[in-house]
Write an enzyme that holds these catalytic residues in place. Structure first.
Site, PDB file in Angstrom:
ATOM      1  N   THR A  70      47.265 -15.421 -57.489  1.00 29.38           N
ATOM      2  CA  THR A  70      46.441 -15.014 -56.346  1.00 29.38           C
ATOM      3  C   THR A  70      47.200 -15.042 -55.024  1.00 29.38           C
ATOM      4  OG1 THR A  70      45.703 -17.266 -55.893  1.00 29.38           O
ATOM      5  CG2 THR A  70      44.351 -15.936 -57.422  1.00 29.38           C
ATOM      6  N   ASP A  73      55.768 -17.515 -59.776  1.00 33.42           N
ATOM      7  CA  ASP A  73      55.490 -18.162 -61.051  1.00 33.42           C
ATOM      8  C   ASP A  73      55.245 -17.042 -62.064  1.00 33.42           C
ATOM      9  OD1 ASP A  73      52.899 -17.199 -60.599  1.00 33.42           O
ATOM     10  OD2 ASP A  73      51.938 -19.162 -60.727  1.00 33.42           O
ATOM     11  N   HIS A  89      51.853 -16.474 -27.822  1.00 33.87           N
ATOM     12  CA  HIS A  89      51.906 -16.870 -29.226  1.00 33.87           C
ATOM     13  C   HIS A  89      52.893 -18.008 -29.447  1.00 33.87           C
ATOM     14  CE1 HIS A  89      49.467 -13.388 -29.881  1.00 33.87           C
ATOM     15  NE2 HIS A  89      50.408 -12.594 -29.395  1.00 33.87           N
ATOM     16  N   HIS A 101      52.460 -12.730 -34.265  1.00 30.03           N
ATOM     17  CA  HIS A 101      51.716 -13.788 -33.597  1.00 30.03           C
ATOM     18  C   HIS A 101      52.010 -15.180 -34.122  1.00 30.03           C
ATOM     19  CE1 HIS A 101      48.273 -10.859 -32.249  1.00 30.03           C
ATOM     20  NE2 HIS A 101      49.488 -10.376 -32.020  1.00 30.03           N
ATOM     21  N   CYS A 155      52.304 -15.734 -56.645  1.00 30.68           N
ATOM     22  CA  CYS A 155      51.687 -16.345 -57.830  1.00 30.68           C
ATOM     23  C   CYS A 155      50.518 -15.452 -58.211  1.00 30.68           C
ATOM     24  CB  CYS A 155      51.275 -17.800 -57.572  1.00 30.68           C
ATOM     25  SG  CYS A 155      49.909 -18.048 -56.414  1.00 30.68           S
TER      26      CYS A 155
END
Length: 147
Positions: free
Chosen positions: A67, A8, A133, A98, A65
């Site tokens: 954060t 964004d 995993h 993993h 974005c």
């Protein structure tokens, strides 16, 4: 290897810098937008990127974005996507090894370019280890399918 990248407005600058770095490293990049710092809604670009990953147009995605959190939430709403927000290179490696993550999410306003490059290098160079995993990832996939 072909990678997708999307952001964004809050991640636009980091996206542009990382795109240049990755292309200089010899990787093919598909840019799903946005293409400026004009305010946009991150889910729109998350979903363009996830479509590219799901349909096999790209192997992995990079979502950015402000954060990294909002776009990771949006990406994870798409069936078949395992997106993880990362702030360090160790986590970037482990989410591939993993968790078989297929999208890495970064924060354009909280992650510097040199750290972001290191994070991406670790993500891209790591492979899913399977083994114990795989059992865990398969449980996530089963839940996603409603089983």
């Amino acid at each position: 290897m072909k990678l997708g990248i999307a952001s964004d407005h809050g991640g636009f600058q980091l996206k542009e810098e990382l795109k240049e770095y990755l292309e200089e490293s010899g990787l093919e990049i598909i840019d799903y937008g946005t293409y400026s710092e004009e305010s946009v809604d991150y889910p729109d670009y998350a979903f363009k990127l996830t479509d590219g990953v799901i349909n096999g147009e790209v192997k992995y995605g990079i979502a950015i974005c402000g954060t990294g959190v909002g776009i990771s939430i949006a990406c994870n709403k798409v069936k078949g996507i395992r997106a993880a927000h990362c702030t360090d290179s160790y986590t970037a490696r482990v989410i591939r090894e993993h968790n078989d993550a297929n999208i890495i999410c970064l924060g354009g306003r909280i992650t510097g370019i040199e750290i972001a490059k290191d994070i991406l290098d670790n993500f891209i160079k790591s492979e899913f280890e399977a083994g114990r995993h795989k059992t865990r990832v398969d449980k996530i996939i089963s839940r996603e399918k409603g089983e």
